[in-house]
Design an enzyme around this catalytic site. Structure first.
Site, mmCIF file in Angstrom:
data_model
loop_
_atom_site.group_PDB
_atom_site.id
_atom_site.type_symbol
_atom_site.label_atom_id
_atom_site.label_comp_id
_atom_site.label_asym_id
_atom_site.label_seq_id
_atom_site.Cartn_x
_atom_site.Cartn_y
_atom_site.Cartn_z
ATOM 1 N N GLU A 1 34.471 -28.528 29.256
ATOM 2 C CA GLU A 1 33.321 -27.606 29.260
ATOM 3 C C GLU A 1 32.193 -28.085 28.348
ATOM 4 O OE1 GLU A 1 36.467 -26.608 28.923
ATOM 5 O OE2 GLU A 1 36.876 -25.037 30.401
ATOM 6 N N PHE B 1 44.954 -12.105 27.277
ATOM 7 C CA PHE B 1 45.075 -13.545 27.518
ATOM 8 C C PHE B 1 43.695 -14.154 27.782
ATOM 9 C CE2 PHE B 1 45.685 -17.071 30.616
ATOM 10 C CZ PHE B 1 46.269 -17.964 29.728
ATOM 11 N N GLN B 2 43.402 -15.227 27.083
ATOM 12 C CA GLN B 2 42.128 -15.949 27.184
ATOM 13 C C GLN B 2 40.921 -15.047 26.913
ATOM 14 O OE1 GLN B 2 42.096 -18.276 30.883
ATOM 15 N NE2 GLN B 2 43.016 -19.982 29.746
ATOM 16 N N LYS C 1 35.857 -10.080 34.709
ATOM 17 C CA LYS C 1 36.396 -10.374 36.036
ATOM 18 C C LYS C 1 36.317 -9.173 36.967
ATOM 19 C CE LYS C 1 40.169 -12.938 38.171
ATOM 20 N NZ LYS C 1 41.473 -13.600 37.951
ATOM 21 N N MET D 1 26.813 -44.527 10.887
ATOM 22 C CA MET D 1 25.860 -43.873 10.002
ATOM 23 C C MET D 1 26.558 -43.399 8.728
ATOM 24 S SD MET D 1 22.713 -43.414 9.753
ATOM 25 C CE MET D 1 21.618 -43.094 11.137
#
Lengths: 615, 242
Positions: A102, A164-165, A214, A525
């Site tokens: 993502e 969940f999630q 959802k 760097m």
């Protein structure tokens, strides 16, 4: 826009007749009161004969909102809570580009927004999907890039129960978005998305997010989304106060050491042309910030190129010694200003910005000009009647250009100098080639040694400094770019390693991208700073365990190349550019090469170091 | 930018491969360069280099009209915490319009900070208007003070002095309600301390502009220029309070 890399074969697209019947049935059953709105939206959105089917679910309304906004591509990853939206996308003409992570989706959308000027769209599911987007959203926020993020969310009944999630996505993203919305109502969800798209683009651009539970996207609705317009409470000033414009113009006329400082807002506000005309007409030297690269052609005599921490010596001399600074679309980031006390200390500042909050935030503006960059610079152009008398100043600027030239040595028996590779790439590509980078030394070499002449050809992570930005950004840039524009990603080994799973996407979509990894087997760097400020103690910056990137590229199905010697540079670059799909060149550069000039953090821009012993 | 495009033999360059070879660019060293005479202070304002200029913080009331929707309060408070603005108090309440709420903030910052707070608040999409109230605005706070009531008549006398009202009492304690300016409540609490204070609950400041002026009407954009914060009428004057 390039040809769409279609991932949905036409024959799989829906049968219009069936859909029409279903939709009619739904509309009739609901006996709805929104038909009028739906009809007007349809007409405005398509303009051709084919009327799109009425929406039947919240998710379809979301996708319709994207279609109405003219979205061509969406970047994302599937998942549980976002599935209804993906299901609706299945029937849409919008091309979904499945990313490998993502974070890549948000960077690709960001880069798409930079190159096209229209908000890039990214999608993710709830929880980990949404949190993985956050880096790219924060990046877009820092750089004011237009972007729309859509995230799935657990059903509203579950919200707040640690389902969940589940993540409080609007909570997590509030500090890094221009605005975000939790879409609670199926009848309103499409309009939420339309509004978020408009907000991402209007005024000072930025990322917006809509969190989509959802049950809301699954719910039945026949409500078409409203047109993409910003909410009433969002006001943008287009034109600056004419009295301040007049006094600023007078200041410019009386200046003897004028300078224009062009920031990223010049490019976003499509003001490059107006700024160029103004600078050239009045012969005012121009420096840019890093996001402002491309706003003024770097091969023009008046160009002093980039100022700031790793800006050119002459740009830093010019901003330090000017008496009048016309700063357009910049937020005076600390990487530009160095220490505030020593930033353009003799200069009166004319500050043009569309965001009033940028005025006098870091550097006090003597002439605050709030408004659209293109409009305000045109106002200034009309108000300034005589050019400043700055012949001596211009000569001084040219003198600084030769005193502090960016010439470097190319000893034959030393490892390859990175500057040489950047220049060779620049030479092998056209003026309109797009350069994306990761973050680190390679990014600075790209700024310094690539000669940018066009806006929207420099795509990098400026404010947030996100390592791993380069490759996913190249994917987004490729899809936004014209077919004849090359897309080159100049990356570092550490940066590339962070998101190289995106190669699988570039291979699948057969995207013509050339990645040059300037490989010094260091987080370079950091190594440079450790040498300068930490007595050379290379704590965790030594990356001697790097994979062979050319072989890794081949494992992904991309073309792999490797450069170890100067003699190979030109030919290998040419071969890599000639390939149609993605190519990766693993360039083994001098591991000790450093980036100069350098202004130490918080230092005086005029006291930039040209070598380590000056730090 | 120009670089040499052809590799050269190392010996052509002056001792480049010798130990101590200086890696970097050419040009006059920092000490050989001219330096400008000017200086800026930490707010980025040009100042006389010889003078030490530091802005003192002042306390002021900012009234904000917002859309009455979930998450707005967290947007506002989050803005303050992430930008490290010093917030003294924050109150929220409904208005005559059901769709709008008013947030009253008391902040203590130097002028540029106050200016920045107003501009950043304006940027939040659900924010309709932002206004810094003038020093003559009506400002009130409410406190409930639970006091040991060993000397009930003296407690009542002090409460009376501050227009306090006893809202609860029992043989051991009395709870007094006081409304007024922050200073008045501070003073009342200080006086009550002699009896022994068990608990205090204070609201933040609520405020409305005086007379017919509108407290937070949609702001004109010209207000948010750099000069706006330094208008003399915005100075806080405790004497005018209450």
């Amino acid at each position: 826009m390039s040809e769409r890399a279609t991932s949905i074969p036409p024959e799989e697209q829906h049968d219009d007749q069936d859909q029409d019947q279903n939709a009619d049935a739904t509309a009739n059953a609901d006996g709805n009161d929104t038909t009028a709105g739906a009809t007007s939206t349809d007409t405005a959105a398509t303009g051709d004969d084919a009327q799109p089917d009425p929406v039947t679910t919240g998710a379809e309304s979301v996708v319709r909102a994207l279609e109405n906004a003219g979205v061509e591509y969406a970047f994302g990853v599937q998942g549980g809570a976002i599935m209804p939206v993906y299901d609706a996308l299945y029937d849409s003409d919008i091309t979904h580009v499945t990313m490998a992570h993502e974070q890549g989706a948000s960077h690709a959308a960001d880069a798409y927004g930079i190159v096209s000027g229209e908000p890039g769209v990214c999608l993710a599911t709830s929880g980990p999907g949404a949190t993985n987007l956050v880096t790219g959203i924060a990046d877009a926020d820092m750089d004011s890039d237009p972007m729309l993020a859509l995230t799935g969310q657990v059903p509203t009944d579950f919200v707040g129960n640690d389902a969940f999630q589940e993540t409080d996505t609007t909570g997590v993203t509030t500090p890094v978005t221009k605005d975000n919305t939790f879409a609670a109502d199926p009848d309103r969800v499409g309009t939420d998305v339309s509004e978020a798209f408009a907000l991402a683009r209007e005024g000072r651009p930025g990322p917006t997010l809509v969190d989509l539970p959802k049950d809301v996207t699954n719910a039945e609705t026949n409500r078409e989304p409203d047109e993409p317009t910003t909410p009433d409470t969002y006001e943008v000033t287009e034109e600056a106060d004419p009295t301040i414009v007049a006094s600023a113009a007078e200041r410019i006329e009386n200046a003897t050491r004028p300078i224009m400082l062009l920031g990223g807002g010049v490019i976003k506000g499509e003001a490059s042309e107006a700024c160029q005309e103004f600078a050239i007409e009045h012969e005012i030297p121009v420096v840019t910030t890093m996001p402002g690269i491309g706003a003024f052609p770097e091969d023009h005599e008046l160009s002093m190129e980039m100022a700031g921490m790793h800006g050119t010596g002459y740009a830093n001399m010019a901003i330090t010694h000017c008496d009048t600074m016309i700063a357009v679309g910049t937020r005076f980031d600390d990487r530009l200003t160095g220490g505030i006390e020593t930033f353009a200390p003799d200069a009166e500042i004319i500050h043009v910005d569309i965001d009033p909050a940028e005025i006098s935030k870091n550097i006090h503006a003597d002439y605050p000009l709030v408004g659209d960059a293109d409009t305000v610079v045109s106002q200034l152009a009309r108000a300034v009647e005589t050019s400043p008398k700055a012949t001596k100043w211009r000569a001084q600027c040219q003198q600084w250009k030769s005193d502090y030239s960016m010439a470097y040595d190319v000893p034959a028996d030393e490892p390859i100098q990175p500057e040489f590779v950047v220049e060779a790439l620049d030479e092998a590509t056209s003026d309109r080639a797009i350069v994306t980078t990761g973050v680190g030394q390679h990014q600075m070499w790209a700024c310094q040694y690539w000669t940018f002449t066009e806006p929207r050809t420099w795509v990098s992570s400026h404010g947030l400094g996100t390592m791993g930005y380069g490759l996913p950004a190249a994917i987004g840039a490729r899809l936004a770019a014209d077919d004849d524009q090359e897309v080159v990603c100049i990356d570092g080994d550490g940066s590339f390693l962070m998101t190289l799973q995106g190669l699988s996407v570039a291979v699948r979509e057969n995207l013509d991208i050339t990645v040059a990894v300037l490989n010094n087997e260091y987080i370079g760097m950091v190594r440079q700073w450790q040498d300068a400020f930490f007595e050379g103690r290379h704590s965790a910056s030594d990356y001697g365990w790097m994979p062979e990137f050319d072989k890794l590229a081949e494992a992904f199905g991309a073309n792999g190349f490797r450069i170890d010697e100067y003699d190979d540079v030109a030919d290998t670059i040419e071969a890599a550019l000639a390939e149609d799909g993605p190519s990766v060149i693993d360039v083994h550069i001098d591991p000790q090469a450093n980036v100069y000039p350098m202004v130490p953090s918080g230092g005086d821009n005029g006291q930039f170091a040209l070598a380590e012993d000056q730090l | 930018m120009s670089g040499e495009n052809e590799p050269t033999e190392p010996n052509e360059q002056n001792g480049q491969n010798e130990p101590g070879y200086r890696r970097g660019l050419d040009g006059p060293a920092p000490e050989e360069r001219p330096t400008p005479a000017g200086r800026r202070n930490e707010q980025g304002i040009r100042i006389d280099p010889e003078v030490e200029a530091k802005q003192e913080p002042r306390r002021t009331v900012i009234s904000t009209l917002v859309e009455h929707e979930p998450g707005v309060l967290s947007d506002v408070s989050g803005l303050f915490s992430r930008r490290q603005f010093n917030i003294e108090s924050l109150t929220v309440g409904p208005t005559t319009d059901d769709d709008r709420a008013r947030i009253t903030l008391v902040v203590e910052e130097p002028d540029p900070g106050i200016d920045q707070i107003k501009k950043q608040l304006r940027k939040l999409v659900p924010v309709i208007s932002v206004r810094e109230l003038e020093s003559d605005a009506m400002r009130r706070e409410l406190a409930l003070v639970k006091i040991d009531a060993d000397q009930p008549s003296e407690v009542a006398a002090v409460a009376d002095m501050y227009d306090g009202k006893t809202v609860d009492s029992c043989p051991e304690t009395a709870t007094i309600q006081i409304t007024g300016s922050r200073q008045k409540i501070d003073a009342a609490i200080e006086t009550f301390e002699q009896f022994g204070i068990r608990e205090i609950d204070r609201t933040g400041t609520t405020a409305l502009a005086r007379g017919t002026q509108s407290t937070a009407a949609p702001a004109s954009t010209t207000e948010s220029t750099a000069e706006a914060a330094s208008h003399p009428q915005n100075q806080y004057a405790p004497a005018d309070d209450d």
